[in-house]
Write an enzyme that holds these catalytic residues in place. Structure first.
Site, short mmCIF file in Angstrom:
data_model
loop_
_atom_site.label_atom_id
_atom_site.label_comp_id
_atom_site.label_asym_id
_atom_site.label_seq_id
_atom_site.Cartn_x
_atom_site.Cartn_y
_atom_site.Cartn_z
N HIS A 81 28.90 46.73 65.83
CA HIS A 81 29.12 48.18 65.86
C HIS A 81 28.67 48.83 64.55
CE1 HIS A 81 31.07 52.05 66.47
NE2 HIS A 81 31.33 51.69 67.71
N HIS A 174 32.29 53.49 48.02
CA HIS A 174 33.02 52.48 47.26
C HIS A 174 32.23 51.19 47.38
CE1 HIS A 174 36.16 49.50 46.46
NE2 HIS A 174 36.81 50.45 45.81
#
Length: 311
Positions: A81, A174
């Site tokens: 995904h 991040h």
């Protein structure tokens, strides 16, 4: 009337049931009711559906983002995904006593709080400016492409995570937790249809033909995925206009497309909760496995309202 909002956070972790249990407990401690958890090892993704008072849901979502930052490392994450974040998608859905404008404010506030955790938050759906930004435009190329980008040319609308002074966060992603896509939307139907006897390429052509961007059904996003661990191919979909587009018609189109190339539909599954458009007869028609009327969101919200205030 009690104010109720739904959140449907998607996490890039589908092979760690302990993590999913911790996420559910995080929301429960915040005062939310956890309606469902769905995990898939091939997607390597989990979807947690919760309802509650707006403050409880927002606080739970921010703490879940913190937990995902600590537990999910996208540098080693592999799944079929698309994803850009440990907490990949966080939509807020207004339900009882809540307007969409309030859900938009909630999404923007949550995005700013998540940004302060060092996780850039990109707004999508009704919460973006202008409204309507799609997830595909954010997730194109995945986490790997996002961490490689330079910040030059970005605007507050592109990256709405704000610092304490109200300035855009300086990071694109991040280093291990990536970025979160935070939005506001209406109730939708997320579901997968398993197909047999067709190649992933043939399934991909079917998905392309039925989605709205390919000239197909209104409000339908679709892609074909091969699940190597489970040895099956599926058409994975989000129907964003379930009151305008009949899920049974979408299913019939998939069935016809698969039949033309000598395959068959093996069944389907709902991810999270279902909208009112999925009646018992529709559920039978589209071959939903393990169907229960308790999967209908409005029924669960009504039952919770009868039991007392949420959160």
């Amino acid at each position: 009337m009690t104010t109720v909002v739904e959140a449907v956070p998607n996490f890039s972790a589908g092979r760690d049931p302990e993590f999913v249990a911790e996420v559910a407990e995080t929301f429960a401690r915040a005062g939310c009711e956890v309606l469902s958890t769905d995990s898939d090892p091939d997607h390597n993704r989990s979807v947690v559906t919760v309802i509650g008072a707006p403050r409880s849901v927002e606080d739970g979502a921010v703490e879940a983002a913190r937990l995902a930052r600590e537990r999910v490392d996208l540098r080693v994450h592999r799944g079929v995904h698309p994803r850009v974040g440990a907490l990949d998608v966080l939509p807020f859905v207004p339900l009882g006593g809540m307007a969409m404008s309030q859900a938009v404010e909630m999404a923007r506030r949550a995005a700013a709080r998540i940004s302060r955790l060092g996780i850039p938050a990109y707004l999508y759906g009704r919460a973006s400016e202008p409204p309507g930004r799609g997830l595909a435009s954010i997730r194109r190329g995945g986490f790997e492409a996002l961490v490689a980008r330079e910040p030059a040319g970005r605007t507050r609308a592109d990256l709405p995570g704000l610092d304490e002074d109200g300035n855009p966060a300086h990071l694109f992603a991040h280093p291990t937790a990536g970025a979160a896509c935070v939005g506001a939307r209406a109730v939708l139907l997320a579901w997968n249809v398993d197909v047999e006897g067709v190649s992933p390429e043939e399934a991909g052509r079917i998905a392309s033909g039925i989605r709205e961007s390919g000239g197909g059904f209104r409000g339908l996003r679709a892609l074909a995925l091969f699940l190597p661990r489970q040895g099956r191919t599926q058409v994975s979909m989000s129907l964003e206009a379930p009151d305008e587009t009949d899920p049974a018609e979408v299913f019939a189109a998939i069935e016809a497309g698969v039949g033309r190339v000598g395959g068959r539909v093996a069944g389907s599954e709902v991810i999270g909760m279902a909208p009112d458009a999925v009646t018992d007869s529709v559920a039978r028609a589209i071959l939903i496995r393990d169907w229960s009327p308790d999967r209908v969101l409005s029924r669960r919200v009504a039952a919770r309202a009868e039991a007392g205030p949420v959160g």
